[in-house]
Design a protein around this motif. Sequence first.
Motif, PDB file in Angstrom:
ATOM      1  N   GLN A 256      38.429  49.754  41.935  1.00 46.30           N
ATOM      2  CA  GLN A 256      38.061  51.035  41.320  1.00 46.30           C
ATOM      3  C   GLN A 256      37.907  50.962  39.809  1.00 46.30           C
ATOM      4  OE1 GLN A 256      40.397  54.388  42.729  1.00 46.30           O
ATOM      5  NE2 GLN A 256      40.572  53.500  44.775  1.00 46.30           N
ATOM      6  N   ASP A 257      38.458  49.925  39.183  1.00 40.22           N
ATOM      7  CA  ASP A 257      38.354  49.801  37.722  1.00 40.22           C
ATOM      8  C   ASP A 257      37.552  48.563  37.310  1.00 40.22           C
ATOM      9  OD1 ASP A 257      39.857  52.077  37.581  1.00 40.22           O
ATOM     10  OD2 ASP A 257      41.691  51.107  36.911  1.00 40.22           O
ATOM     11  N   PHE A 258      37.979  47.384  37.753  1.00 37.68           N
ATOM     12  CA  PHE A 258      37.324  46.173  37.247  1.00 37.68           C
ATOM     13  C   PHE A 258      35.904  46.001  37.783  1.00 37.68           C
ATOM     14  CE2 PHE A 258      36.192  41.664  37.725  1.00 37.68           C
ATOM     15  CZ  PHE A 258      36.124  41.329  36.376  1.00 37.68           C
ATOM     16  N   ARG A 273      24.771  44.669  39.845  1.00 34.90           N
ATOM     17  CA  ARG A 273      24.545  45.960  39.178  1.00 34.90           C
ATOM     18  C   ARG A 273      25.394  47.090  39.759  1.00 34.90           C
ATOM     19  NH1 ARG A 273      18.144  46.074  39.690  1.00 34.90           N
ATOM     20  NH2 ARG A 273      18.769  45.125  41.677  1.00 34.90           N
ATOM     21  N   THR A 274      26.082  46.837  40.872  1.00 37.28           N
ATOM     22  CA  THR A 274      26.988  47.819  41.469  1.00 37.28           C
ATOM     23  C   THR A 274      28.320  47.141  41.751  1.00 37.28           C
ATOM     24  OG1 THR A 274      26.382  47.332  43.760  1.00 37.28           O
ATOM     25  CG2 THR A 274      25.018  48.968  42.580  1.00 37.28           C
ATOM     26  N   ALA A 275      29.335  47.972  41.969  1.00 37.10           N
ATOM     27  CA  ALA A 275      30.647  47.415  42.297  1.00 37.10           C
ATOM     28  C   ALA A 275      30.587  46.618  43.598  1.00 37.10           C
ATOM     29  CB  ALA A 275      31.673  48.537  42.398  1.00 37.10           C
ATOM     30  N   ALA A 309      44.256  34.349  38.975  1.00 30.65           N
ATOM     31  CA  ALA A 309      43.646  34.694  37.691  1.00 30.65           C
ATOM     32  C   ALA A 309      43.166  36.135  37.689  1.00 30.65           C
ATOM     33  CB  ALA A 309      42.485  33.747  37.395  1.00 30.65           C
ATOM     34  N   THR A 310      42.616  36.580  38.796  1.00 29.01           N
ATOM     35  CA  THR A 310      42.140  37.964  38.880  1.00 29.01           C
ATOM     36  C   THR A 310      43.321  38.923  38.824  1.00 29.01           C
ATOM     37  OG1 THR A 310      40.233  37.235  40.180  1.00 29.01           O
ATOM     38  CG2 THR A 310      40.788  39.578  40.264  1.00 29.01           C
ATOM     39  N   ILE A 311      44.390  38.631  39.556  1.00 29.37           N
ATOM     40  CA  ILE A 311      45.594  39.458  39.504  1.00 29.37           C
ATOM     41  C   ILE A 311      46.123  39.551  38.079  1.00 29.37           C
ATOM     42  CG2 ILE A 311      48.045  39.472  40.153  1.00 29.37           C
ATOM     43  CD1 ILE A 311      47.121  38.365  42.903  1.00 29.37           C
ATOM     44  N   GLN A 312      46.231  38.412  37.421  1.00 29.84           N
ATOM     45  CA  GLN A 312      46.806  38.382  36.079  1.00 29.84           C
ATOM     46  C   GLN A 312      45.974  39.164  35.078  1.00 29.84           C
ATOM     47  OE1 GLN A 312      49.123  34.945  34.491  1.00 29.84           O
ATOM     48  NE2 GLN A 312      47.242  34.558  33.354  1.00 29.84           N
ATOM     49  N   ASN A 313      44.675  39.266  35.304  1.00 29.11           N
ATOM     50  CA  ASN A 313      43.793  39.932  34.365  1.00 29.11           C
ATOM     51  C   ASN A 313      43.509  41.381  34.725  1.00 29.11           C
ATOM     52  OD1 ASN A 313      42.570  38.028  32.122  1.00 29.11           O
ATOM     53  ND2 ASN A 313      42.952  36.786  33.942  1.00 29.11           N
ATOM     54  N   MET A 314      44.288  41.940  35.626  1.00 28.28           N
ATOM     55  CA  MET A 314      44.182  43.366  35.939  1.00 28.28           C
ATOM     56  C   MET A 314      45.121  44.216  35.087  1.00 28.28           C
ATOM     57  SD  MET A 314      41.825  43.743  38.252  1.00 28.28           S
ATOM     58  CE  MET A 314      41.002  42.468  37.296  1.00 28.28           C
ATOM     59  N   GLN A 320      41.592  41.717  28.792  1.00 28.73           N
ATOM     60  CA  GLN A 320      41.544  40.910  30.002  1.00 28.73           C
ATOM     61  C   GLN A 320      40.273  41.085  30.819  1.00 28.73           C
ATOM     62  OE1 GLN A 320      45.324  41.889  31.895  1.00 28.73           O
ATOM     63  NE2 GLN A 320      46.317  40.153  30.898  1.00 28.73           N
ATOM     64  N   PHE A 321      39.724  42.294  30.905  1.00 30.13           N
ATOM     65  CA  PHE A 321      38.487  42.453  31.661  1.00 30.13           C
ATOM     66  C   PHE A 321      37.373  41.576  31.088  1.00 30.13           C
ATOM     67  CE2 PHE A 321      39.000  46.835  33.944  1.00 30.13           C
ATOM     68  CZ  PHE A 321      40.173  46.396  34.524  1.00 30.13           C
ATOM     69  N   PRO A 322      37.138  41.597  29.763  1.00 26.80           N
ATOM     70  CA  PRO A 322      36.073  40.733  29.225  1.00 26.80           C
ATOM     71  C   PRO A 322      36.334  39.243  29.424  1.00 26.80           C
ATOM     72  CG  PRO A 322      36.594  42.491  27.680  1.00 26.80           C
ATOM     73  CD  PRO A 322      37.664  42.515  28.742  1.00 26.80           C
ATOM     74  N   GLN A 323      37.593  38.820  29.287  1.00 30.64           N
ATOM     75  CA  GLN A 323      37.834  37.384  29.426  1.00 30.64           C
ATOM     76  C   GLN A 323      37.696  36.933  30.870  1.00 30.64           C
ATOM     77  OE1 GLN A 323      41.705  36.302  27.898  1.00 30.64           O
ATOM     78  NE2 GLN A 323      42.796  36.875  29.757  1.00 30.64           N
ATOM     79  N   LEU A 324      38.146  37.751  31.827  1.00 36.12           N
ATOM     80  CA  LEU A 324      37.958  37.399  33.229  1.00 36.12           C
ATOM     81  C   LEU A 324      36.482  37.390  33.584  1.00 36.12           C
ATOM     82  CD1 LEU A 324      39.002  36.788  36.084  1.00 36.12           C
ATOM     83  CD2 LEU A 324      39.204  39.270  36.444  1.00 36.12           C
ATOM     84  N   ALA A 325      35.757  38.406  33.143  1.00 30.22           N
ATOM     85  CA  ALA A 325      34.322  38.479  33.439  1.00 30.22           C
ATOM     86  C   ALA A 325      33.581  37.283  32.853  1.00 30.22           C
ATOM     87  CB  ALA A 325      33.750  39.780  32.901  1.00 30.22           C
ATOM     88  N   SER A 326      33.934  36.887  31.647  1.00 29.10           N
ATOM     89  CA  SER A 326      33.288  35.731  31.027  1.00 29.10           C
ATOM     90  C   SER A 326      33.603  34.445  31.782  1.00 29.10           C
ATOM     91  CB  SER A 326      33.730  35.599  29.568  1.00 29.10           C
ATOM     92  OG  SER A 326      33.299  36.719  28.804  1.00 29.10           O
TER      93      SER A 326
END
Length: 503
Positions: A256-258, A273-275, A309-314, A320-326
């Motif tokens: 719902q967020d990331f 382009r969508t969740a 890694a995904t858990i840690q960046n929530m 954290q969102f930008p670094q995980l996405a990158s």
Amino acid sequence: MAAAALLSAVLPTASPARAAAGSGPPVPARYAHQQLNWQPCAAKPSLECARMTVPRDWHHPGTGADLTVAVSRHRAADPARRRGVLMMAAGGPGASGLTRPAGFAARSPAVGAAYDVVSFDQRGVGSSTPVRCQTEAEFQDFYAHDFRDRSPAALRGVLDRSRQLVAGCLRRSGDLLPWLTTEQAVRDMDLFRALLGVRKISYYGPSYATWLGAYYATEFPQRVERAVLDSNVNFSGTWQDVEGGQPRSFQRRFEQDFLPWIARYDATYHYGRTAAEAKARWEARRRALRDHPLTVGSLTIGPNQLDSATIQNMYDAAPQFPQLASALSALDHWPSATPAERTLVRNVFGSYLSPGFAAAFFSVTCNDTPWRRDLGHWIRRSAEDTATHPLAGARALAYAATCALWPVSDAPRVRVTGKGLPTTLMLNSVHDPATYYEGAVAAHRALRGSRLVTVTGGGDHGQYQNGNACVDRIVNAYLLDGDAPDRDVACAAVPLPGPQGRG
């Protein structure tokens, strides 16, 4: 000597059979009369550090070798306006709190000017007497493989590794394990308070430190002046219940967020382009890593490493969102990834917990409250969690099995009520993945007289000093002037970050 005299007069201990504060004999003189030898902290010279001796078992202080608790202090920046001691603690359980007063005082200078901000490494952690359970290789193996694999061989492997973890704890730290509990730790805290020479403390604690603070306030309500509990574990229940709710809350934060966030910036990350598209791409990456793990130097990135890694960046969207996405984007074009992207991937996927953190985490969560011992139950429960909330649900069996196989603990139960306490301030966001809002509400109900500040529209973990002016204003007014809201209140979350983080 004044601190020692005060201590012998005001620091009681409780018997295991009773949770009421003030019962039991006085603290033995060898603890009550010790002096804290303050010196600049090796890791943070702006702080003072000392070592405090505590009994292994506060209920039988003559039994077993003593333990060491490392403590720290940031002196009030304005001695003329000093109003007391603010004790803070770290989360986890398993995180180090020793150097935290420096950053805390810098981020809230008015509070740092008015209080001596003090902290510590909890027994079992860091610079205190540490608990040891696994080697680095054993720790890495615990999180290797694929927690989603439900084949009989894979399930046997998960249970075997949990057995090995428990056996390693007993082999390396067996004489320490029974005393690594929150109930023992709060008595260390009260010894620290008394050695500082103060009758009362104020308190700030995030995450697991809300459980620690609530237990302290229950055992020693007469020692608490003000308390802020930030991102609340449901300390009115059990660790079994707390961890049982996390698969849903981590999945909620992720979906719902990331995922909507990364889809919003498809032009930057090219992740859909969508969740729904972003989730499909993430799942495809997970399958690819299951079939062909990626080796980056000494690091192997498989499906569990993607989950971790995904858990840690929530936890905190802005950094954290930008670094995980990158990092996810870099995996999609790995052969052409730049040196900076490869470094980012190593950092994002190679920094999940540590053997020391895991040892302290399991010691406290398995000891504090009872766990169901039926492994068949946990296999069935984890199958449901893996199917419905796989991000954190897939690892649930490994965690629950460890505590189901843990030696039965006789730690005293502490029932949090709020009796005898001043108004306590509680903070929580509605989408917090780790200390989920439903648990915070239950804890708020148990801690009568508390006020809950709900951060709406957000999911960060840790609300104070997180860029939310509404939250900071409420907490600062409370800590500095004693102004608590007369009812529960809400603050809007700060906007989610752009691709480069907050600002």
